[in-house]
Design an enzyme around this catalytic site. Structure first.
Site, short mmCIF file in Angstrom:
data_model
loop_
_atom_site.label_atom_id
_atom_site.label_comp_id
_atom_site.label_asym_id
_atom_site.label_seq_id
_atom_site.Cartn_x
_atom_site.Cartn_y
_atom_site.Cartn_z
N HIS A 1 0.82 -1.21 0.00
CA HIS A 1 0.00 0.00 0.00
C HIS A 1 0.85 1.26 0.00
O HIS A 1 0.43 2.30 -0.49
CB HIS A 1 -1.02 -0.04 1.13
CG HIS A 1 -2.14 -0.97 0.79
ND1 HIS A 1 -2.15 -2.28 1.19
CD2 HIS A 1 -3.24 -0.78 0.01
CE1 HIS A 1 -3.24 -2.87 0.69
NE2 HIS A 1 -3.91 -1.99 -0.03
N GLU B 1 -11.17 -10.66 -4.96
CA GLU B 1 -9.75 -10.57 -4.66
C GLU B 1 -9.23 -11.74 -3.85
O GLU B 1 -8.08 -11.79 -3.46
CB GLU B 1 -9.41 -9.23 -3.99
CG GLU B 1 -10.24 -8.88 -2.79
CD GLU B 1 -9.92 -7.48 -2.24
OE1 GLU B 1 -8.93 -6.87 -2.67
OE2 GLU B 1 -10.67 -7.01 -1.38
N ASP C 1 -4.59 -8.20 -4.47
CA ASP C 1 -4.80 -9.28 -3.50
C ASP C 1 -5.05 -10.61 -4.18
O ASP C 1 -4.65 -11.66 -3.67
CB ASP C 1 -5.97 -8.93 -2.57
CG ASP C 1 -5.51 -7.98 -1.48
OD1 ASP C 1 -4.44 -8.21 -0.91
OD2 ASP C 1 -6.21 -6.98 -1.23
N CYS D 1 -9.64 -3.00 -10.58
CA CYS D 1 -9.18 -1.80 -9.87
C CYS D 1 -7.84 -2.02 -9.19
O CYS D 1 -7.32 -1.15 -8.51
CB CYS D 1 -10.22 -1.33 -8.86
SG CYS D 1 -10.49 -2.51 -7.53
#
Ligand code: PEP
Ligand code: MG
Length: 583
Positions: free
Chosen positions: A207, A450, A474, A521
């Site tokens: 992240h 995910e 993920d 996404c």
């Protein structure tokens, strides 16, 4: 002497600037720039914390029992000497006055500088005194954070020697160097002045890397020893395309990279002309280009590049760095409303909180996290474990939907029971708003795909949701059992693994069969080396950082989906899909 450090390329472009080191303290230290008029107050805050710790050590000295070992008293003396050292405090003040660092950052930066001087000492006994310096510094940091210092632990030490000359660099470009930066840290830096950054740890889709990419500045992560090898104020080139940091570059290297940097600026300028060009392939397929955002104010960047909506608003960033005080319903509603209004009538897909794994809210919760946080209480699991908190968020999102088009997206679902509980709570949130007479709007409901289990249960998901959004970051992590934040396994993190491609392709195809929208996404959507393949698989909706939208659009304008479909089928059937990617 010029040398280079290799890591992972996570955000493209060239940055050239002076290094600003963010010290890695054991205390969680806030890093931010203050305004010039805050300098006096910041120095006062530091002085007060130092004085309080001095008082505390004096009290300890006074209370020392008669039969305590004599070294103990001497140790406390040394800690006091460190705290009262004039040159130490004047150098810390210098960081505040000249660099406008907040007090905690200034103190930890100075500790890092002196720590290095200790490391270089010949005498082993003196070298080990670094630990004492760290201890007193951490007591002061703790005091600034919580108003009290931690339990006293003392070891023998001695007084440090230090001398530091800082160049004033507020008017030259700055490059951030850190061992690690939490996503919350990155957010703090979002408004600031850095032109690039490099960290020792982190994977391509950690992240921290994702937030860096959203800043649109060149970045290298996973550079292992960068924060030890680079010193404050070193000149550095960050090559975000190659994943290299070049330290102390020679004039020839500087000139070469200066040229590359100008080329990049020209390229960006050229791409910006595509902003109003319809996103359509050569064979006339319309492709939806959406933006991923972390904060409501990012909506401006999304509009700037011509995105037609927000495909992923990572709402957890509103919750991070609040020291456990989660924003209440009204505060959340305000933020969601700002994002919705910022998008001027275009849809905003708000994802409910996805904390856990590498996005911890604060230290306390982090400590409570499990040994394997990526597989633990994360995302929807976290929300369902605290229904009151989840309902608060759902109500805030539903209220924002009265101000524009909102889609509600749920992360990390795998089980039918989680889907049922989630849908029941959405209904409950609506009823509560109705009972209160509060205005709220309709939302489309979406699920993130995910977890491999979700990608293998598409019928269940499509029965209950209006749309799907594939979180490839993920999906890759969980399909290949690779921690996305761990640079030591980064070479195994492979978006082109046949199993990953199969799950992505099946999700796109099943959505199309049932006439439901499927978007990607994860980072794959903004990776221009993947655009053709995703188009060939039938993807018609991509969501990515605003900084990537125009590059992806350029790929789309050159693509023919009919031809790509045939090629994509071959790639999907290949043992090593990477070999076919350039055909
Ligand atoms: C993903 O997993 O691909 C995703 C978009 O969500 P995040 O990166 O926030 O986990
Ligand atoms: Mg995810």
């Amino acid at each position: 002497m010029t040398f280079s450090i290799h890591g992972l390329a996570v955000a493209r472009g060239i940055a050239i600037g002076r290094a600003v080191l963010v010290a890695s303290s054991r205390v969680d230290v806030a890093h931010y720039f203050i305004r010039p008029e805050q300098v006096g107050a910041e120095i006062d805050r530091l002085r007060q914390a130092r004085n309080a710790v001095v008082e505390e050590i004096k009290r300890l000295q006074h209370d020392l029992s008669k039969d305590a070992p004599p070294e103990l008293g001497a140790l406390l003396d040394v800690h006091l000497m460190l705290l009262e050292d004039q040159s130490l405090s004047s150098e810390v003040k210098h960081w505040i006055e000249e660099r406008l660092y907040n007090a905690e950052w200034a103190l930890s930066s100075q500790m890092e500088v002196i720590g290095r001087q200790f490391d270089e000492m010949e005498d082993a006994y003196l070298r080990e005194r670094k630990a004492d310096l760290e201890q007193v510094t951490e007591r002061v940091l703790h005091f600034m954070k919580s108003g009290s210092s931690p339990v006293t632990r003392i070891r023998p030490n001695s007084r440090p020697q230090q001398e530091l000359h800082l160049g004033d660099t507020m008017d030259v470009p700055l490059v951030l160097v850190a061992h690690d930066l939490s996503p919350a840290d990155m957010l703090q830096f979002k408004q600031s002045v850095f032109t690039g950054f490099v960290t020792d740890v982190g994977g391509k889709t950690s992240h921290t890397a994702i937030v860096a990419r959203s800043l649109g500045i060149p970045a290298v992560v996973g550079a292992r020893t960068a924060s030890q090898l680079i010193r404050q104020d070193d000149w550095i080139i960050i090559d975000g395309d190659a994943g290299v940091a070049i330290v102390d570059p020679s004039p020839i290297i500087l000139a070469e990279y200066g040229f590359k940097q100008r080329q990049g600026d020209l390229e960006r300028e050229r791409l910006s002309r595509l902003r109003h060009t319809p996103s359509q392939t050569l064979d006339g397929q319309k492709i939806e280009l959406l933006a991923n955002i972390e904060m409501p104010e990012d909506a401006a960047a999304a509009l700037q590049v011509g995105a037609v909506g927000v495909g992923l608003f990572r709402s957890e960033f509103l919750f991070m760095g609040q020291q456990g005080n989660l924003p209440n319903e009204d505060a959340q509603f305000e933020q969601y409303r700002r994002a919705v209004e910022g998008m001027q009538g275009m849809p905003v897909t708000i994802r409910t909180v996805d904390v856990g794994a590498d996005k911890q809210l604060d230290e306390a919760r982090h400590d409570a996290a499990h040994l394997n946080p990526a597989l633990g209480l994360r995302a929807i699991r976290w929300s369902l474990a605290d229904p009151a908190m989840f309902l608060t968020q759902l109500r805030a999102i539903l209220r924002a939907a009265a101000h524009g088009r909102v889609n509600l997206l749920i992360p990390m679902l795998a089980h039918a029971s989680e889907i049922h509980q989630t849908l029941a709570l959405v209904e409950q949130a609506k009823q509560e708003l109705q009972q209160q007479g509060a205005a709220y709007g309709d939302v489309l409901l979406g699920a993130m795909i995910e977890i491999p289990a979700a990608a293998l249960s598409l019928k269940l998901f499509l029965k209950h949701f209006d749309f799907l959004s594939i979180g490839t970051n993920d999906l890759i992590q969980y399909t290949l059992a690779i921690d996305r934040a761990d640079e030591s396994v980064a070479h195994l993190y492979d978006p082109l693994h046949p199993a990953v491609l199969r799950l992505v392709a099946d999700t796109i195809a099943e959505g199309a069969r049932q006439g439901k929208s499927v978007s990607v996404c994860g980072e794959m959507a903004g990776d221009i080396t993947m655009t053709r393949l995703l188009l060939g698989m039938g993807l018609r909706s991509f969501s990515m950082h605003p900084s990537q939208v125009l590059q992806v659009k350029q790929q789309i304008l050159r693509a023919d989906t009919g031809k790509l479909k045939v090629w994509a089928e071959r790639v999907l059937a290949a043992e090593d899909p990477a070999l076919l990617m350039n055909l």
